[in-house]
Write a protein that holds these residues in place. Structure first.
Motif, PDB file in Angstrom:
ATOM      1  N   SER A   1       7.368   1.290   0.335  1.00  0.00           N
ATOM      2  CA  SER A   1       6.999   2.519  -0.343  1.00  0.00           C
ATOM      3  C   SER A   1       7.236   3.508   1.122  1.00  0.00           C
ATOM      4  O   SER A   1       7.270   3.200   2.218  1.00  0.00           O
ATOM      5  CB  SER A   1       5.465   2.317  -0.155  1.00  0.00           C
ATOM      6  N   THR A  22       5.119   5.505   2.181  1.00  0.00           N
ATOM      7  CA  THR A  22       3.917   5.541   2.858  1.00  0.00           C
ATOM      8  C   THR A  22       4.102   4.366   3.784  1.00  0.00           C
ATOM      9  O   THR A  22       3.150   4.361   4.911  1.00  0.00           O
ATOM     10  CB  THR A  22       2.741   5.127   2.078  1.00  0.00           C
ATOM     11  N   ASP A  23       5.328   3.554   4.050  1.00  0.00           N
ATOM     12  CA  ASP A  23       5.493   2.614   5.053  1.00  0.00           C
ATOM     13  C   ASP A  23       5.809   3.337   6.129  1.00  0.00           C
ATOM     14  O   ASP A  23       6.170   2.374   7.461  1.00  0.00           O
ATOM     15  CB  ASP A  23       6.199   1.410   4.470  1.00  0.00           C
ATOM     16  N   SER A  31       5.817   6.681   8.971  1.00  0.00           N
ATOM     17  CA  SER A  31       4.872   7.598   9.414  1.00  0.00           C
ATOM     18  C   SER A  31       5.480   8.973   9.395  1.00  0.00           C
ATOM     19  O   SER A  31       6.736   9.132   9.166  1.00  0.00           O
ATOM     20  CB  SER A  31       4.599   7.404  10.639  1.00  0.00           C
ATOM     21  N   GLU A  88       8.137   2.863  -7.110  1.00  0.00           N
ATOM     22  CA  GLU A  88       8.535   3.833  -6.177  1.00  0.00           C
ATOM     23  C   GLU A  88      10.163   3.677  -5.695  1.00  0.00           C
ATOM     24  O   GLU A  88      10.873   2.819  -6.354  1.00  0.00           O
ATOM     25  CB  GLU A  88       8.010   3.816  -4.578  1.00  0.00           C
ATOM     26  N   SER A 143       7.040   8.694  -5.168  1.00  0.00           N
ATOM     27  CA  SER A 143       7.470   8.767  -3.688  1.00  0.00           C
ATOM     28  C   SER A 143       7.593  10.096  -3.138  1.00  0.00           C
ATOM     29  O   SER A 143       7.237  10.510  -1.931  1.00  0.00           O
ATOM     30  CB  SER A 143       8.936   8.037  -3.618  1.00  0.00           C
ATOM     31  N   LEU A 181       3.916  11.334  -2.607  1.00  0.00           N
ATOM     32  CA  LEU A 181       3.219  10.636  -1.372  1.00  0.00           C
ATOM     33  C   LEU A 181       4.058  11.112  -0.176  1.00  0.00           C
ATOM     34  O   LEU A 181       3.307  11.470   0.859  1.00  0.00           O
ATOM     35  CB  LEU A 181       3.421   9.123  -1.615  1.00  0.00           C
ATOM     36  N   ILE A 208       2.601  13.274   3.394  1.00  0.00           N
ATOM     37  CA  ILE A 208       3.063  12.796   4.664  1.00  0.00           C
ATOM     38  C   ILE A 208       3.427  13.916   5.619  1.00  0.00           C
ATOM     39  O   ILE A 208       3.129  14.139   6.987  1.00  0.00           O
ATOM     40  CB  ILE A 208       3.881  11.785   4.738  1.00  0.00           C
ATOM     41  N   ARG A 264      -3.577   6.690  -4.438  1.00  0.00           N
ATOM     42  CA  ARG A 264      -2.731   6.419  -3.202  1.00  0.00           C
ATOM     43  C   ARG A 264      -2.888   7.433  -2.393  1.00  0.00           C
ATOM     44  O   ARG A 264      -2.985   7.374  -1.224  1.00  0.00           O
ATOM     45  CB  ARG A 264      -1.676   5.461  -3.636  1.00  0.00           C
ATOM     46  N   GLN A 265      -2.410   8.791  -2.869  1.00  0.00           N
ATOM     47  CA  GLN A 265      -2.192   9.784  -2.168  1.00  0.00           C
ATOM     48  C   GLN A 265      -3.494  10.412  -1.521  1.00  0.00           C
ATOM     49  O   GLN A 265      -3.659  10.656  -0.398  1.00  0.00           O
ATOM     50  CB  GLN A 265      -1.719  11.110  -2.994  1.00  0.00           C
ATOM     51  N   SER A 314      -4.461   7.920   1.258  1.00  0.00           N
ATOM     52  CA  SER A 314      -3.674   7.978   2.541  1.00  0.00           C
ATOM     53  C   SER A 314      -4.189   8.850   3.467  1.00  0.00           C
ATOM     54  O   SER A 314      -3.645   8.600   4.634  1.00  0.00           O
ATOM     55  CB  SER A 314      -2.235   8.677   1.948  1.00  0.00           C
TER      56      SER A 314
END
Length: 235
Positions: A7, A9-10, A12, A129, A165, A168, A172, A194-195, A198
């Motif tokens: 994802s 989100t994996d 940073s 994603e 994706s 999200l 980030i 999920r957003q 996060s």
């Protein structure tokens, strides 16, 4: 310790910046004909359950440029297509390869590959994603805008895996995200949840069309079933 990218989100914010800066440097070196054999004697297994042009070509060319080797593994040609479990496939491939890229129907497949392999796994598309695609979009934004904070990312089309994706990833990177989706094609509630979980700051809005006066920094048109349906209707 291995690093999987299943994802967006994996990764940073700092890791995304590092990846984009490296990608732009490699792009310039490729144009100049400079050698970039950073993966010499390394092999990448590429599992494809779904056909692809750009994903397959880009990964194969990249591995060649880096001095490595890529193996195209069609799911119909390996034992995973004949009843072998994903767990056994992950363990077997881990004994031969240095990394796995998978373009699959179900996100559960890449999750199992990552869980049972001892080598890094990259999600090159799943039903949830498409992190590699959004990293490519982010590279375009970086090349033209040189920043992310304060920009407005507009998505037009259905709320599919790429949209997930983008949603999200925008959180980030500190971008505002606007989604213009037709009724019935909205992002799945789980992606929005999920957003929020996060912890990233994101001003998002859902609409049927983008406001004419909205100041937009980047527009992403979805090559989606809904968009293609409209194109056929207007042809």
């Amino acid at each position: 310790m291995k690093k999987d990218v299943l994802s967006i989100t994996d990764l940073s914010k700092e890791e995304i910046y590092e990846l984009l800066e490296s990608a732009m440097d490699l792009k310039e070196k490729r144009k100049a004909g400079e050698p970039t054999e950073y993966l010499k004697n390394k092999s990448l297994g590429m599992i494809f359950e779904k056909a692809s042009t750009r994903t397959r070509v880009s990964f194969e060319v990249a591995m060649t440029d880096f001095g490595g080797h890529s193996l195209y593994l069609n799911s119909r040609d390996i034992q995973i297509g004949r009843g072998e479990t994903i767990e056994d496939t992950a363990r077997t491939l881990s004994g031969y390869l240095h990394g796995i890229m998978a373009r699959v129907m179900s996100h559960e497949t890449v999750e199992k590959l990552a869980k049972y392999s001892t080598i890094p796994v990259i999600n090159a598309l799943s039903d949830r994603e498409h992190p590699c695609q959004i990293l490519g979009d982010f590279m375009t934004i970086m090349e033209y805008k040189d920043k992310f904070e304060g920009l407005k990312f507009a998505w037009v089309g259905d709320g599919n895996n790429v949209c997930n994706s983008a949603l999200l990833g925008s959180a980030i990177m500190g971008m505002e995200f606007a989604i213009a989706c037709p009724k019935g094609y909205e992002p799945k509630p789980n992606s929005l949840k999920r957003q929020k979980l996060s912890g990233a700051s994101l001003q998002s809005r859902m609409t049927r069309k983008l406001p004419q006066k909205m100041q937009i920094s980047f527009i992403r048109m979805s090559g989606s079933p809904w968009v293609m349906k409209q194109n056929r209707r207007n042809a």
